[in-house]
Motif scaffolding. Structure first.
Motif, PDB file in Angstrom:
ATOM      1  N   GLN A   1      -3.494  -8.400  -3.014  1.00 17.08           N
ATOM      2  CA  GLN A   1      -3.573  -8.709  -1.597  1.00 17.08           C
ATOM      3  C   GLN A   1      -4.116  -7.538  -0.800  1.00 17.08           C
ATOM      4  O   GLN A   1      -4.949  -7.709   0.105  1.00 17.08           O
ATOM      5  N   VAL A   2      -3.652  -6.326  -1.129  1.00 21.50           N
ATOM      6  CA  VAL A   2      -4.129  -5.139  -0.416  1.00 21.50           C
ATOM      7  C   VAL A   2      -5.630  -4.953  -0.648  1.00 21.50           C
ATOM      8  O   VAL A   2      -6.408  -4.714   0.287  1.00 21.50           O
ATOM      9  N   LEU A   3      -6.044  -5.050  -1.909  1.00 18.49           N
ATOM     10  CA  LEU A   3      -7.462  -4.886  -2.221  1.00 18.49           C
ATOM     11  C   LEU A   3      -8.310  -5.966  -1.547  1.00 18.49           C
ATOM     12  O   LEU A   3      -9.388  -5.693  -1.002  1.00 18.49           O
TER      13      LEU A   3
ATOM     14  N   ILE B   1      -9.268   2.685   8.125  1.00 15.02           N
ATOM     15  CA  ILE B   1      -8.820   3.941   7.513  1.00 15.02           C
ATOM     16  C   ILE B   1      -7.410   4.284   7.988  1.00 15.02           C
ATOM     17  O   ILE B   1      -6.563   4.752   7.209  1.00 15.02           O
ATOM     18  N   VAL B   2      -7.128   4.055   9.268  1.00 17.49           N
ATOM     19  CA  VAL B   2      -5.769   4.304   9.782  1.00 17.49           C
ATOM     20  C   VAL B   2      -4.761   3.395   9.081  1.00 17.49           C
ATOM     21  O   VAL B   2      -3.661   3.830   8.718  1.00 17.49           O
ATOM     22  N   VAL B   3      -5.131   2.135   8.866  1.00 15.84           N
ATOM     23  CA  VAL B   3      -4.243   1.211   8.144  1.00 15.84           C
ATOM     24  C   VAL B   3      -4.028   1.703   6.709  1.00 15.84           C
ATOM     25  O   VAL B   3      -2.905   1.679   6.186  1.00 15.84           O
ATOM     26  N   ALA B   4      -5.107   2.164   6.063  1.00 15.44           N
ATOM     27  CA  ALA B   4      -4.977   2.680   4.696  1.00 15.44           C
ATOM     28  C   ALA B   4      -4.100   3.933   4.664  1.00 15.44           C
ATOM     29  O   ALA B   4      -3.275   4.103   3.754  1.00 15.44           O
ATOM     30  N   MET B   5      -4.249   4.800   5.638  1.00 16.71           N
ATOM     31  CA  MET B   5      -3.392   5.989   5.712  1.00 16.71           C
ATOM     32  C   MET B   5      -1.930   5.600   5.916  1.00 16.71           C
ATOM     33  O   MET B   5      -1.027   6.238   5.359  1.00 16.71           O
TER      34      MET B   5
ATOM     35  N   THR C   1       1.199   6.551   3.585  1.00 13.36           N
ATOM     36  CA  THR C   1       2.396   7.201   4.129  1.00 13.36           C
ATOM     37  C   THR C   1       3.651   6.404   3.782  1.00 13.36           C
ATOM     38  O   THR C   1       4.694   6.985   3.461  1.00 13.36           O
ATOM     39  N   THR C   2       3.559   5.080   3.828  1.00  8.75           N
ATOM     40  CA  THR C   2       4.720   4.250   3.493  1.00  8.75           C
ATOM     41  C   THR C   2       5.112   4.419   2.031  1.00  8.75           C
ATOM     42  O   THR C   2       6.298   4.570   1.705  1.00  8.75           O
TER      43      THR C   2
ATOM     44  N   VAL D   1      -6.119   3.380  -5.269  1.00  4.25           N
ATOM     45  CA  VAL D   1      -6.877   2.320  -4.603  1.00  4.25           C
ATOM     46  C   VAL D   1      -7.126   2.678  -3.140  1.00  4.25           C
ATOM     47  O   VAL D   1      -8.240   2.538  -2.619  1.00  4.25           O
ATOM     48  N   VAL D   2      -6.087   3.163  -2.460  1.00  2.88           N
ATOM     49  CA  VAL D   2      -6.217   3.533  -1.052  1.00  2.88           C
ATOM     50  C   VAL D   2      -7.236   4.661  -0.888  1.00  2.88           C
ATOM     51  O   VAL D   2      -8.075   4.643   0.028  1.00  2.88           O
ATOM     52  N   ALA D   3      -7.189   5.650  -1.779  1.00  2.90           N
ATOM     53  CA  ALA D   3      -8.149   6.750  -1.702  1.00  2.90           C
ATOM     54  C   ALA D   3      -9.577   6.238  -1.860  1.00  2.90           C
ATOM     55  O   ALA D   3     -10.491   6.649  -1.118  1.00  2.90           O
ATOM     56  N   GLY D   4      -9.793   5.339  -2.816  1.00  4.19           N
ATOM     57  CA  GLY D   4     -11.126   4.781  -2.996  1.00  4.19           C
ATOM     58  C   GLY D   4     -11.584   3.977  -1.793  1.00  4.19           C
ATOM     59  O   GLY D   4     -12.753   4.051  -1.377  1.00  4.19           O
ATOM     60  N   LEU D   5     -10.666   3.215  -1.191  1.00  5.50           N
ATOM     61  CA  LEU D   5     -11.029   2.419  -0.014  1.00  5.50           C
ATOM     62  C   LEU D   5     -11.378   3.317   1.167  1.00  5.50           C
ATOM     63  O   LEU D   5     -12.287   2.999   1.945  1.00  5.50           O
TER      64      LEU D   5
END
Length: 767
Positions: free
Chosen positions: A243-245, A431-435, A439-440, A635-639
């Motif tokens: 879902q995140v991806l 990017i803010v959402v990915a950060m 953080t979560t 995954v977040v880093a790649g996004l």
């Protein structure tokens, strides 16, 4: 055709960096969408394959030994009844590892929910002490065919004959006992029996459960499990990763489409004369549109093909869960279709946005239209219109003219600047959402007590150890802060359609520290806190009273708070042990939730407690759900990299447009005495102002959007809202400063080159 190719080749040489970034961004977007597709397939298919091949039961009922299971075959909608099979709870030990198990006696291999052997063989009367282990339990015990398992405290031993997959809920330390199939003679004192129901219509599961419990009597049924629960537990975090991806992939695709649209629009404005010349020498509007359309579709095709090729050839070699997911996905029937459909869909979307922008090029007249004459009020050199009152005040206050003119150039082109800011703000917002997701997850690891896991260890003590002695033994360890006694019971919800977990933890003088997201702690008698999954299941809210059945005894509790519950899909209601003893004064603790000092290693403490218990304690470390989300960090880093590329494309487009539009003012700016450095500062200030506005929008809107998305995912999974953590204000400020500084640095070089152009070149550009 030759002229079209020459034009495309010339444009490519002029914008090589932008083309490269577009190809890389498209590759990253398509790779994200392919990974999301693979994870969705991986999450659903393994369990579904086992369920289909094993002819899995849709409902499992754990009942008392005397329950009349034969009556269930007469129920409408029941296709087949498996069992009843005698069961007994036990503990198995192997190589220093212990696990709680359910011994299930079966004389022959079941026809419904038939275990699928992965190694070894099935039960044999020639080996009366032989057993078959469920595959996850076998991995936890590090056991395989031929190994010997012991039953602590009994002197018995069992021999592993085989390992099998099952569609029933799998082993989870401290939560779900592992499944062990054995001959009935190996289950000497069964404490109950289990019955499986295969239904003709799986959608009628709840109704079938209700009728079965009514037929047997609620006091005879201790636990109910359904195929939906088993499927949801088997999918676990893989579906969340998918879902995140998928969410970020679609968001990045939209951002890339908007960036391409803006790039083509800016390029058309900068090449109006060239396009007019093309039409004057015979290019039709359709040919002009095709030049831009085919060029950008070629970039998108190159990126999409590269992503699909890499996913096919190297995807299964990615270490960890992502590689496993792609390996399984490549063996699914729909793999080839998805591998083609996802890149094609991405290319078509980019082509659609490209076509909308290129259509404007087809409308450019073959004869250049003269610029409109200036209005009666003289235009300030370097500005897009008359100076505003704020700009005049800034100049009077001796603010450097370059800064004033740069900011004024951005603020007066409202529609164009707003479109640029919006296109740039979208990747920054993502990017803010990915950060926030990063953080979560980081908070989950650092502070598990914030997500409902204040205890680091779960300890089960056998009946030979009294409660007082068990607590004294646990609290004797120097790194143990507290050992909260408790019990976990299976309870039937109203309507008797599902089983929930009823927990009694802590006593009135030493309450258990639940993590609350809503309401207050349970203090008085009959008060409890519940997880989001239970509130959704029963359709109740904080403040309501709920009735459940434990065996044949009703339990009525007042829900005064909502707790963060990462276990059992949130279908948990918790109160104190003293409250449960009101109904059953003889109720004794069966487990202890052990809290440790900050920094203590749970594994080391567990080993010490196991040794101190001398076989009377079964110690497990509490599983942190964030452990399953570890692949999400990569995954977040790649996004973030992909989104940064998209933002870079938009910045390069904005810089190019600002530089080209400033060329006609270059002579005037030099005539009034501005140096090349000051002229450069005008463009840099305009670009930095655009980036600053986009960064402010992204941070202001991104943080609440991220909190809402993360909490919505937590609520849908049963954990509950209240788990989201957004980046700190300092980190968001640093992010905005980095975006503005990067934009200014990117604009400096092309702006400096333009400011140092020869007067003859400038004059030819504006004539």
């Amino acid at each position: 055709m030759r002229a079209t190719l020459r034009w495309a080749h010339s444009d490519l040489r002029t914008h090589r960096g932008e083309a490269l970034f577009l190809v890389l961004a498209t590759a990253g977007i398509v790779a994200s969408l392919l990974l999301a597709t693979a994870l969705f397939g991986y999450a659903t298919n393994p369990w579904q394959r086992v369920f289909t091949q094993a002819r899995g039961a849709h409902v499992w009922l754990h009942t008392a030994p005397s329950a009349p299971a034969g009556k269930l075959a007469s129920l409408d909608g029941v296709e087949y009844v498996a069992g009843p099979y005698p069961t007994a709870s036990a503990a198995l030990a192997s190589r220093g590892t212990r696990a709680s198990v359910e011994l299930r006696g079966t004389a022959e291999r079941p026809a419904v929910d038939r275990p699928l052997l992965t190694s070894g063989r099935w039960l044999d009367a020639s080996a009366p002490d032989g057993v078959v282990l469920e595959s996850r339990l076998a991995r936890a015990l590090l056991a395989g065919p031929g190994d010997t398992l012991t039953l602590p405290g009994t002197g018995r031993s069992l021999t592993v004959l085989g390992v099998a997959d099952s569609a029933e809920p799998r082993y989870r330390p401290g939560e779900q006992p592992g499944l062990v199939w054995a001959l009935p003679s190996a289950v000497p004192d069964p404490g109950g029996q289990v019955i499986g129901l295969r239904l003709t219509d799986p959608d009628d599961t709840d109704y079938a459960v209700q009728r079965a419990v009514t037929l047997l009597g609620s006091g005879a049924v201790s636990e109910v499990s359904t195929w939906q629960q088993a499927r949801a537990e088997a999918q676990g975090d893989n579906r969340l990763l998918g879902q995140v991806l998928g969410l970020f992939g679609i968001g990045a695709l939209v951002a890339a489409g908007l960036a391409v649209h803006g790039a083509i629009g800016t390029r058309i404005r900068g090449h109006l004369r060239d396009i007019s010349v093309l039409k004057a020498i015979g290019f039709t509007p359709g040919q002009v549109v095709r030049v831009f359309l085919l060029q950008h579709i070629a970039y998108a095709l190159l990126g999409a093909a590269a992503a699909a090729t890499l996913a096919q050839l190297l995807g299964s070699r990615i270490p960890g869960r992502l590689g496993d997911a792609i390996g399984v996905w490549q063996g699914l029937p729909g793999h080839t279709t998805a591998l083609v459909a996802v890149p094609v869909a991405a290319v078509l979307f980019i082509g659609a946005t490209t076509g909308l922008a290129a259509w404007r090029a087809g409308r450019v007249p073959p004869v250049p239209v003269p610029r409109p004459a200036a209005g009666p009020r003289p235009r300030t050199p370097g500005a897009a219109g008359p100076l505003s009152g704020a700009a005049r005040w800034a100049l009077a206050a001796r603010v450097p003219p370059a800064l004033v003119l740069g900011w004024h150039r951005t603020s007066t082109r409202r529609l164009r600047s707003l479109a640029t800011i919006t296109r740039l703000a979208l990747p920054l917002l993502l990017i803010v959402v990915a950060m926030s997701a990063w953080t979560t997850i980081d908070r989950f690891h650092r502070s598990p007590e914030r997500i409902g896991l204040p205890a680091a260890l779960t300890v089960h003590a056998d009946s030979g150890l009294a409660d007082r002695d068990a607590r004294a033994l646990l609290e004797r360890d120097p790194q143990v802060v507290a050992a909260h006694p408790g019990v976990e019971l299976a309870a039937l919800v109203p309507g008797q359609t599902a089983t929930i977990a009823l927990r009694g933890l802590g006593v009135d003088g030493d309450p258990y520290p639940y993590t609350l997201a809503e309401g207050r702690p349970a203090r008085a008698e009959d008060e409890a806190v519940a997880g989001q999954g239970l509130l959704d299941l029963l359709d109740v809210r904080v403040g309501d009273w709920v009735r459940m059945t434990v065996g044949d005894q009703p339990q009525i509790l007042h829900i005064v708070g909502r707790s963060i519950e990462p276990e059992n899909a949130g279908r948990v209601i918790s109160t104190s042990l003293d409250t449960l003893r009101e109904n059953d004064p003889e109720l004794a603790p069966t487990l202890y939730q052990v809290r440790l000092e900050p920094g203590a290693d749970p594994g080391e403490v567990a080993a010490r407690l196991t040794a101190a218990g001398q076989g009377h304690l079964d110690v497990h470390t509490v599983t942190n759900p964030a452990d399953g989300l570890s692949p999400l960090r990569a995954v977040v880093a790649g996004l973030i990299v992909v989104l940064a590329l998209i933002g870079l494309i938009e910045l390069l487009t904005a810089i190019g447009g600002t530089v080209r539009e400033g060329e006609r003012d270059l002579l005037a700016l030099k005539a009034v005495g501005l140096s090349p450095r000051q002229i450069t500062a005008i463009t840099v200030t305009a670009t930095a102002g655009t980036a600053l506005a986009a960064a402010l929008i992204a941070t202001v809107l991104g943080a609440p959007l991220a909190r809402w998305l993360i909490d919505a995912q937590g609520a849908s999974s049963g954990i509950g809202a209240g788990i989201a953590t957004v980046p700190s204000p300092a980190l968001l400020t640093l992010f905005a400063l980095a975006a503005v500084t990067g934009a200014a640095a990117l604009a400096a070089l092309p702006a400096a080159r333009a400011a140092r152009r020869r007067l003859a070149d400038t004059l030819s550009a504006v004539t």
